[in-house]
Design a protein around this motif. Sequence first.
Motif, mmCIF file in Angstrom:
data_model
loop_
_atom_site.group_PDB
_atom_site.id
_atom_site.type_symbol
_atom_site.label_atom_id
_atom_site.label_comp_id
_atom_site.label_asym_id
_atom_site.label_seq_id
_atom_site.Cartn_x
_atom_site.Cartn_y
_atom_site.Cartn_z
ATOM 1 N N LYS A 140 1.704 13.103 -8.580
ATOM 2 C CA LYS A 140 0.915 14.248 -8.125
ATOM 3 C C LYS A 140 -0.590 14.018 -8.239
ATOM 4 O O LYS A 140 -1.368 14.946 -8.441
ATOM 5 C CB LYS A 140 1.325 15.518 -8.879
ATOM 6 N N LEU A 141 -0.992 12.755 -8.084
ATOM 7 C CA LEU A 141 -2.415 12.431 -8.081
ATOM 8 C C LEU A 141 -2.989 12.454 -6.677
ATOM 9 O O LEU A 141 -4.192 12.631 -6.506
ATOM 10 C CB LEU A 141 -2.647 11.059 -8.715
ATOM 11 N N VAL A 142 -2.137 12.236 -5.678
ATOM 12 C CA VAL A 142 -2.576 12.335 -4.282
ATOM 13 C C VAL A 142 -1.580 13.194 -3.509
ATOM 14 O O VAL A 142 -0.408 13.297 -3.870
ATOM 15 C CB VAL A 142 -2.719 10.950 -3.596
ATOM 16 N N ARG A 143 -2.088 13.809 -2.482
ATOM 17 C CA ARG A 143 -1.210 14.550 -1.571
ATOM 18 C C ARG A 143 -1.379 13.967 -0.189
ATOM 19 O O ARG A 143 -2.365 13.274 0.093
ATOM 20 C CB ARG A 143 -1.499 16.038 -1.622
ATOM 21 N N GLN A 144 -0.430 14.245 0.657
ATOM 22 C CA GLN A 144 -0.448 13.662 1.997
ATOM 23 C C GLN A 144 -0.283 14.747 3.049
ATOM 24 O O GLN A 144 0.329 15.774 2.807
ATOM 25 C CB GLN A 144 0.648 12.615 2.128
ATOM 26 N N GLU A 145 -0.884 14.461 4.199
ATOM 27 C CA GLU A 145 -0.791 15.379 5.332
ATOM 28 C C GLU A 145 -0.658 14.550 6.597
ATOM 29 O O GLU A 145 -1.462 13.659 6.855
ATOM 30 C CB GLU A 145 -2.052 16.250 5.398
ATOM 31 N N ARG A 146 0.371 14.840 7.360
ATOM 32 C CA ARG A 146 0.600 14.116 8.612
ATOM 33 C C ARG A 146 -0.304 14.679 9.692
ATOM 34 O O ARG A 146 -0.395 15.881 9.892
ATOM 35 C CB ARG A 146 2.057 14.226 9.037
ATOM 36 N N LYS A 147 -1.004 13.753 10.377
ATOM 37 C CA LYS A 147 -1.848 14.116 11.528
ATOM 38 C C LYS A 147 -1.464 13.182 12.659
ATOM 39 O O LYS A 147 -1.897 12.033 12.691
ATOM 40 C CB LYS A 147 -3.326 13.983 11.186
ATOM 41 N N GLY A 148 -0.640 13.682 13.557
ATOM 42 C CA GLY A 148 -0.146 12.837 14.635
ATOM 43 C C GLY A 148 0.752 11.756 14.074
ATOM 44 O O GLY A 148 1.669 12.034 13.323
ATOM 45 N N ARG A 149 0.449 10.518 14.408
ATOM 46 C CA ARG A 149 1.272 9.425 13.896
ATOM 47 C C ARG A 149 0.755 8.842 12.591
ATOM 48 O O ARG A 149 1.327 7.918 12.036
ATOM 49 C CB ARG A 149 1.422 8.327 14.947
ATOM 50 N N PHE A 150 -0.338 9.401 12.085
ATOM 51 C CA PHE A 150 -0.914 8.929 10.828
ATOM 52 C C PHE A 150 -0.653 9.922 9.703
ATOM 53 O O PHE A 150 -0.499 11.117 9.938
ATOM 54 C CB PHE A 150 -2.433 8.731 10.959
ATOM 55 N N VAL A 151 -0.626 9.402 8.497
ATOM 56 C CA VAL A 151 -0.547 10.238 7.308
ATOM 57 C C VAL A 151 -1.858 10.049 6.548
ATOM 58 O O VAL A 151 -2.245 8.924 6.249
ATOM 59 C CB VAL A 151 0.646 9.847 6.408
ATOM 60 N N ASN A 152 -2.559 11.142 6.324
ATOM 61 C CA ASN A 152 -3.802 11.091 5.557
ATOM 62 C C ASN A 152 -3.504 11.443 4.109
ATOM 63 O O ASN A 152 -2.702 12.331 3.816
ATOM 64 C CB ASN A 152 -4.845 12.056 6.118
ATOM 65 N N TYR A 153 -4.163 10.739 3.218
ATOM 66 C CA TYR A 153 -4.000 10.951 1.784
ATOM 67 C C TYR A 153 -5.315 11.441 1.208
ATOM 68 O O TYR A 153 -6.385 11.078 1.674
ATOM 69 C CB TYR A 153 -3.601 9.639 1.099
ATOM 70 N N MET A 190 0.845 -1.197 0.000
ATOM 71 C CA MET A 190 0.000 0.000 0.000
ATOM 72 C C MET A 190 0.882 1.250 0.000
ATOM 73 O O MET A 190 0.643 2.190 -0.755
ATOM 74 C CB MET A 190 -0.938 0.010 1.210
ATOM 75 N N SER A 191 1.914 1.238 0.826
ATOM 76 C CA SER A 191 2.822 2.387 0.888
ATOM 77 C C SER A 191 3.491 2.629 -0.458
ATOM 78 O O SER A 191 3.645 3.775 -0.884
ATOM 79 C CB SER A 191 3.886 2.173 1.970
ATOM 80 N N GLN A 192 3.860 1.560 -1.119
ATOM 81 C CA GLN A 192 4.510 1.686 -2.417
ATOM 82 C C GLN A 192 3.535 2.264 -3.459
ATOM 83 O O GLN A 192 3.896 3.162 -4.221
ATOM 84 C CB GLN A 192 5.039 0.332 -2.872
ATOM 85 N N HIS A 193 2.306 1.771 -3.469
ATOM 86 C CA HIS A 193 1.303 2.299 -4.399
ATOM 87 C C HIS A 193 1.015 3.773 -4.115
ATOM 88 O O HIS A 193 0.895 4.580 -5.047
ATOM 89 C CB HIS A 193 0.009 1.492 -4.321
ATOM 90 N N LEU A 194 0.906 4.125 -2.852
ATOM 91 C CA LEU A 194 0.652 5.522 -2.493
ATOM 92 C C LEU A 194 1.825 6.411 -2.906
ATOM 93 O O LEU A 194 1.628 7.549 -3.341
ATOM 94 C CB LEU A 194 0.378 5.652 -0.995
ATOM 95 N N ALA A 195 3.042 5.898 -2.798
ATOM 96 C CA ALA A 195 4.218 6.667 -3.218
ATOM 97 C C ALA A 195 4.176 6.946 -4.719
ATOM 98 O O ALA A 195 4.484 8.064 -5.159
ATOM 99 C CB ALA A 195 5.499 5.929 -2.841
ATOM 100 N N VAL A 196 3.770 5.964 -5.494
ATOM 101 C CA VAL A 196 3.668 6.159 -6.952
ATOM 102 C C VAL A 196 2.616 7.211 -7.265
ATOM 103 O O VAL A 196 2.836 8.116 -8.084
ATOM 104 C CB VAL A 196 3.363 4.824 -7.668
ATOM 105 N N LEU A 197 1.455 7.113 -6.620
ATOM 106 C CA LEU A 197 0.390 8.093 -6.839
ATOM 107 C C LEU A 197 0.822 9.491 -6.395
ATOM 108 O O LEU A 197 0.499 10.490 -7.047
ATOM 109 C CB LEU A 197 -0.884 7.668 -6.102
#
Length: 104
Positions: A54-67, A43-50
């Motif tokens: 520049k199809l998804v962006r990420q935002e860290r919230k505490g210990r989680f990263v939201n996409y 999942m992490s690898q797929h999210l990295a490709v996306l």
Amino acid sequence: MTENDIFRALADPTRRAIFEKLATGSMNASSLRDGMKISQPAMSQHLAVLHQAKLVRQERKGRFVNYEVDPDGLALIANWLAKYRAYWPERMDALRTLLKDMDQ
């Protein structure tokens, strides 16, 4: 980032499924895995490709990263498609004419 990067990223069915899930709203990787037979590292690898496409962006919230879906990546796809938008009505009209001729 080019259109090729975007289409390459979306060519994978798993990444398309992830992207479609994110179209419903922001999620972390664990939530995205719900209902999918995929490991956390995959999942992490797929999210990295996306993300790289520049199809998804990420935002860290505490210990989680939201996409979430990145509108800038979608704008690039929309711009690419817009180049061909004028082409399709003409082609559809030609197809309709051809089909009518075939029916007669």
